[in-house]
Design a protein around this motif. Structure first.
Motif: not given
Ligand SMILES: Nc1nc2c(ncn2[C@@H]2O[C@H](COP(=O)(O)OP(=O)(O)OP(=O)(O)O)[C@@H](O)[C@H]2O)c(=O)[nH]1
Ligand SMILES: [Mg+2]
Length: 321
Positions: A201-217
């Protein structure tokens, strides 16, 4: 026929098998403190276990682990499963549980759902918190709980411990950019089977997901199935159903592919090795014949390394190469 009086452990086992919560609580204290009798207790219950699913929940302090766990636990309880929650708290021995205020408040609502909740410190237990948590989870398993949730509390090094004792580990992060870095440093990227970006519900969650998925790739394929990254807002009970569904999908897949059995097998083998090490250390510490032999060898001028190597060979002689 002379009847032998039941030992304290036998009495405890009787209460435990009769399903008395008080006996369960005492049994957990016994393994938490590494008290005498805990080995006897665990040998007696071990064979009855293996039915509970163990979910580890870890992540940086304040990420919302307890909030998420509460919603998950109640959800499972409503589905008719017996749920136990074990909070692994590496600091409680120091703080006297002062940080547990939140947890206690939540526990009341958990109790209304029939969830058994208990926190656990590593004080005195052999092999530290991971070993104590593993033993306590075995007790909960044998007692008949279907879901055992292992949650880390506050600041501490319990993350890796929790993963060592769990079948699947959920790492809870928040949209705050510091969380990702902290998770990496703490080795959470390696232990996660599922990432939850909480406080979506706070800003930045979608960005965090992208960052994590980037690392996981960047993970090698050999590291097993790639952990999904889910967004949720545990406080508003938003997205928790998806977390539960993803967890159960992963369980089914792991069970089918034999990964669960493999993980449990590794855990059991590591535990036997640790116990063998502890057992040997204990027995060697109280072996006068060894002291005499060592003393003589040293007096003859043998190097300590040589004496030790010879003794190790003799102790392990039964195993061949
Ligand atoms: N905005 C928002 N706040 C949340 C959410 N989930 C939890 N919180 C708040 O975040 C704070 C910390 O939540 P906890 O569940 O205690 O976090 P924790 O990870 O268990 O914390 P420690 O046990 O201290 O490590 C509380 O004030 C919660 O109300 C959420 O989804 N959104
Ligand atoms: Mg907490």
């Amino acid at each position: 026929l002379v009847e032998r009086p039941a030992s304290a452990v036998e009495e405890l086992l009787e209460g435990f098998r009769a399903g008395r919560i008080g006996a369960l609580a005492r049994a957990i204290s016994l393994v938490e403190n590494g008290s005498e009798g805990s080995g006897e207790l665990l040998s007696a219950i071990d064979a009855r276990g293996g039915k509970a699913w163990r979910t580890g929940v870890t992540g940086p302090p304040g990420a919302g682990k307890s909030t998420l766990v509460d919603v998950l636990a109640k959800r499972w309880a409503r589905a008719g499963r017996r749920v136990a929650l074990l909070c692994l708290d590496p600091t409680s021995a120091l703080t006297g549980g002062a940080l547990l205020g939140d947890r206690v408040r939540m526990d009341r609502s958990l109790q209304e759902h029939g969830v058994f909740a208990r926190s656990m410190a590593s004080r005195g237990s052999l092999g530290g918190l991971a070993a104590a948590a593993g033993s306590a989870a075995d007790l909960l398993d044998a007692f008949g709980f279907a879901e055992v949730i292992l949650e880390t509390v506050g600041v501490g090094q319990a993350d890796v411990d929790v993963a060592a004792a769990a079948d699947l580990t959920v790492v809870v992060l928040t949209p705050s950019s510091g969380d990702g870095v902290q998770a990496m440093k703490a080795g959470l990227m390696e232990v996660a089977d599922l990432f939850v970006v909480n406080k979506a519900d706070l800003p930045g969650a979608e960005r965090m997901r992208e960052d994590l998925e980037g690392m996981l790739s960047l993970r090698p394929a050999s590291a097993g199935p790639c952990p999904p990254v889910l967004l949720c807002s545990a406080l508003h009970e938003d997205g928790v159903a998806e977390v539960a569904d993803a967890l159960e999908a992963r369980r089914d897949a792991d069970r089918e592919a034999g990964r669960t059995a493999a993980r449990r097998g590794r855990r059991a083998r590591a535990r036997v090795r640790r116990l063998v090490g502890e057992g040997l250390r204990e027995r060697l510490a109280a072996l006068p014949a060894l002291d005499r032999e060592v003393e003589e060898a040293l007096r003859r001028g043998e190097r300590p390394e040589r004496v030790a190597a010879r003794i190790v060979e003799r102790v392990l002689g039964g195993f061949g190469e």
